[in-house]
Design an enzyme around this catalytic site. Sequence first.
Site, mmCIF file in Angstrom:
data_model
loop_
_atom_site.group_PDB
_atom_site.id
_atom_site.type_symbol
_atom_site.label_atom_id
_atom_site.label_comp_id
_atom_site.label_asym_id
_atom_site.label_seq_id
_atom_site.Cartn_x
_atom_site.Cartn_y
_atom_site.Cartn_z
ATOM 1 C CB SER A 68 32.584 -6.659 28.713
ATOM 2 O OG SER A 68 32.185 -5.332 28.810
ATOM 3 C CG ASP A 276 33.212 -1.785 30.460
ATOM 4 O OD1 ASP A 276 33.983 -1.007 29.865
ATOM 5 O OD2 ASP A 276 32.547 -2.657 29.853
#
EC number: 5.4.2.3
Length: 544
Positions: A68, A276
């Site tokens: 992530s 992100d």
Amino acid sequence: MLYGDMVGEVEKQSIMHPKPPGLTLHYGTAGLRTNAKHLDHAMFRMGLLATLRSKNTKATIGVMVTASHNPEEDNGLKLIDPMGEMMAPAWEHYATQLANADDLLTVLKDIIEKEAINMSQEANVFVGKDTRSSSARLSQAVLDGVSALDGHNYGLVTTPQLHYMVRCQNTKGKYGEATLDGYYSKLCQAFIQLTKNASNRTDDQKLLSVDGANGIGALKVREMESHLKKELQISLFNDGSQGKLNYQCGADFVKVQQKPPTGFKMNPGERYCSFDGDADRIVYYYTDSEGQFHLLDGDKIATLMSTFLKELLEQAGLNLKVAVVQTAYANGSSTHYLENTMKVIVRCAKTGVKHLHHAAQEFDVAVYFESNGHGTVLFSEAAEEKICQLAEDPNINDEKKRAALLLQNTINVINQTVGDAISDMLFIEAILAIKGMSVQQWDAVYADLPNRQLKVKVADRRAIDTTDAERRAVSPPGMQDTVDSLVNKYKQARSFVRPSGTEDIVRVYAEADTQESADALAHEVSLAVYRLAGGVGEEPKPLH
């Protein structure tokens, strides 16, 4: 019981993926994450676990290789359950056990016996990966774990896209087509239908600059562009062609640093957003004519979405319960505005998307967001049914018909399985277009209270225990009374402390009527944590 040939296969393959001595991993809300060079054995074992889960549920399971918003050198993995949701808690425990097992076969055998898994049941596992240099090697280790069975490698996808595919597969196409093209078509067609309701939309209003965090989201936005038919004109930067993943860019950087990505020139009044690294978070921002930076985070996004949905449901004459689920980190101004002005139910859940998702399932329509920009909208089956029936009813007036069709397209533009930066972006852009709102008008709906987050190193984070969705401390003794008395010294103030889920630190959050007060309160609460909860190292210093 493991079959003889499977025992042999697992033994043979596990020699190729040895466990490093002394390494302990924990499967938590964010899955497994650490430096990529330590993960090979864990990836292989999670391939085995995903296969067992698939046999156990008689459904397709997803494995997403990603870390992530973590730095490029890290990697990790998230397991995805049949409806595209996070892995069941008991299986998270198995994941931790398997990742750390010295005797792999014994732990596997225990899981199979405990869950009474029929090992002759077919298994299907979808594997996806992000753009990290380590992801190809690590996703292969997962596939080695699945290899004796029916695995499926999706290749490069965002985390939310894999969640989406898993749900499509397990609903036999009812949720959508389990391909990337199916994903783009469903979302973009719904977006185009929504924006047909935006009158006099100029080309300027169709422009959006997107920071792809040098990650997978940038690649997928490029793939999607042709489906948008110029109804949204995306200017993409940090697209991975030069910069490093998540480095001085991306949603986490912008949110934490409260400034635009490094080396990036912004034009006053224009709309910008950042994803992100794996494209499950999004934040918006702009600069005003004085060059002042303004951030629109998950709280502002939840407010925009819930207001839009509540208005449409009222126009449609549908009496459905709308709620917003937040965490303790939500800005107090957003909670106040939602409860007192919008008259929307607000629920507070523990930090971590799986807690918000679970709380959201209790309502007809629920918007959930963490302030970091991770969130989505959930519609109950009953709510979807009522909306679809109304949209198809020939005997309703034009206003109701329009509202019902807008709601129907909203359901299709949203990825209900998990927070999805691409889907959230399309929904936000559609709302702004339909309401004829500029980013400044959206920002002006309420003003955030100044706030500050700090962290305090402690000998053992378990010294702090909390209740009331992590908003109040029940231990150590005297902690909450001290926080309450400090909060009472400031106007419009609030503060809480909560232990990190992964390391021996305690997080401190404070807000007040001025930045100076918020900073002072955060510092005083940090000192209280240091003194009452076993702080280590130097005492926290004042911020100013």
